[in-house]
Design an enzyme around this catalytic site. Structure first.
Site, PDB file in Angstrom:
ATOM      1  N   GLU A  28       0.838  -1.185   0.000  1.00 19.62           N
ATOM      2  CA  GLU A  28       0.000   0.000   0.000  1.00 19.62           C
ATOM      3  C   GLU A  28       0.884   1.249   0.000  1.00 19.62           C
ATOM      4  O   GLU A  28       1.916   1.303   0.665  1.00 19.62           O
ATOM      5  CB  GLU A  28      -0.869  -0.038   1.250  1.00 19.62           C
ATOM      6  CG  GLU A  28      -1.661   1.194   1.544  1.00 19.62           C
ATOM      7  CD  GLU A  28      -2.267   1.159   2.935  1.00 19.62           C
ATOM      8  OE1 GLU A  28      -3.145   2.009   3.206  1.00 19.62           O
ATOM      9  OE2 GLU A  28      -1.861   0.301   3.752  1.00 19.62           O
ATOM     10  N   ASP A  85      15.648  -1.825  12.329  1.00 22.99           N
ATOM     11  CA  ASP A  85      16.399  -1.018  11.358  1.00 22.99           C
ATOM     12  C   ASP A  85      15.783   0.378  11.316  1.00 22.99           C
ATOM     13  O   ASP A  85      15.436   0.906  10.258  1.00 22.99           O
ATOM     14  CB  ASP A  85      16.370  -1.671   9.978  1.00 22.99           C
ATOM     15  CG  ASP A  85      17.421  -1.096   9.030  1.00 22.99           C
ATOM     16  OD1 ASP A  85      18.331  -0.389   9.512  1.00 22.99           O
ATOM     17  OD2 ASP A  85      17.325  -1.342   7.819  1.00 22.99           O
TER      18      ASP A  85
END
Length: 309
Positions: free
Chosen positions: A92, A195
C-alpha cells in the site's frame, strides 16, 4: 534493461500494469519505487535484482511477516502487503512524513508502545535480513551474549569487514564484547523494528507514523534507539528522545552508550560495501580505541576500570 524496467516487467507478470515508476533512493538489495498504474492508482513495489540470486532468498516473505508482527503485536502502523513473492513485494502507498515536533512526538509514542511488547528471551523465531546479509536471530537468554554474538561479532566473518580491520582491531572488538555487561545495563528483551533509521519512517494520510523495512526481533530498547540517535536525522527529531524518555524512561548515561550500540550498523555498512567515504570504519575505530592493547596493556580492563594485564 534499466532497473525501473525490471520492476515494471515483474509487476506486469503479477498482473499490475505500471504507467510510471518513480524510483526510490536507498536500499542495497532491491529496486523500489512509487508505481502509478494505468487506472491512476498508486502503490509501492520493489523487486530483487538477478545478481542477488533472488530465487534463493526469502527476503520479501520475511519483510511481510515482520510488518505483520509490528502491526499485530504492537499496534504499529505499517503498509498493507498486497503481494509478496520471492521476487516481488507490493505494498500500500504511504505518505512522506512531516518533519515537525508534533510528528516526532507521535513517533516517540509509537516506539515506546512497541517496546512494551516483551518476551522472555532475545531473538526471533526465524532468521531475518539486514540488507542482503542474513540477520542471526537465534534465541538467547542473555542479552549481552545476544548482542555480542548475533549483532557484533557475526560481522567479523564478512569478507569486507575482515579486510578492513587488522588483528589488533578485531581483538579490540572482542574485548569490548567481553566488557558489555559493564558497559550496557541489563535491559529486558522487547520487540524491535530492528532497522529504525529515518528513511524507514513514513506517514499515513492522517499524518500518523508508519514504519517500513523492518528487521524484527526481540532486543534491547536502547539498541533500537541508537539507529535514530547516531544516523543522520533532522534537528527537530530531538523531540523524539525527550518524549520517549518521559514515557519509557532511560537509564543515566544512555547518550554515551549510543555509539557502542550503533556498532552493529557501522559494521553492516562496511560489510555491504557501502562505506565509500570511510565514515563507518572511522566510527568503529573510535569506539574500539579504548580496547586496543598497547605495550602489553589490556584496553578492556582499563575501560572497565580494572587493573591492566
Amino acid at each position: 534493461m534499466s532497473h525501473e524496467n525490471v520492476l515494471t516487467d515483474r509487476l506486469r507478470e503479477a498482473g499490475y500494469v505500471a504507467q510510471h515508476v518513480e524510483r526510490a533512493v536507498g536500499g542495497v538489495i532491491a529496486v523500489a519505487g512509487l508505481v502509478t498504474l494505468e487506472d491512476g492508482s498508486q502503490l509501492f513495489a520493489k523487486t530483487l535484482l538477478d545478481h542477488a540470486h533472488d530465487h534463493d532468498l526469502d527476503v520479501f516473505e520475511v519483510e511481510s511477516a515482520g510488518l505483520a508482527a509490528l502491526r499485530e503485536l504492537a499496534g504499529v502502523h505499517t503498509p498493507d502487503v498486497l503481494l509478496a513473492t520471492q521476487r516481488l513485494l507490493v505494498l500500500e502507498k504511504m505518505e512522506p512524513r512531516t518533519d515537525d515536533e508534533a510528528f516526532w512526538e507521535r513517533l516517540a509514542h509509537t516506539v515506546a508502545a512497541l517496546h512494551t511488547t516483551t518476551a522472555d528471551r532475545f531473538g526471533w523465531h526465524r532468521d531475518g535480513w539486514l540488507g542482503r546479509l542474513r540477520q542471526d536471530n537465534t534465541w538467547e537468554q542473555d542479552g549481552h551474549v545476544f548482542f555480542a554474538e548475533r549483532r557484533l561479532l557475526r560481522w567479523l566473518a564478512e569478507p569486507l569487514v575482515d579486510a578492513e580491520f587488522d588483528r589488533q582491531e578485531r581483538r579490540a572488538l572482542e574485548r569490548l564484547c567481553a566488557a558489555l555487561p559493564e558497559l550496557i545495563p541489563a535491559q529486558p528483551p522487547c520487540l524491535n523494528h530492528g532497522d529504525l533509521w529515518q528513511e524507514n519512517i513514513l506517514a499515513t494520510s492522517e499524518g500518523e507514523p508508519v514504519l517500513i523495512d523492518p528487521a524484527v526481533h526481540y532486543g534491547w530498547p536502547e539498541s533500537e534507539l541508537s539507529m535514530l540517535w547516531c544516523a543522520t536525522r533532522p534537528p527537530v527529531s530531538e523531540r523524539f528522545f525527550a518524549v520517549y524518555r518521559e514515557i519509557a524512561g532511560l537509564d543515566d548515561g544512555w547518550e554515551e552508550r549510543m555509539a557502542i550500540l550503533h556498532l552493529r550498523e557501522l559494521l553492516s555498512v562496511i560489510a555491504h560495501d557501502d562505506d565509500q567515504d570511510g565514515g563507518a570504519a572511522h566510527g568503529v575505530r573510535a569506539v574500539i580505541k579504548p580496547f586496543l592493547r598497547r605495550s602489553g596493556t589490556s584496553g578492556a580492563t582499563e575501560a572497565a576500570g580494572g587493573t591492566p594485564e
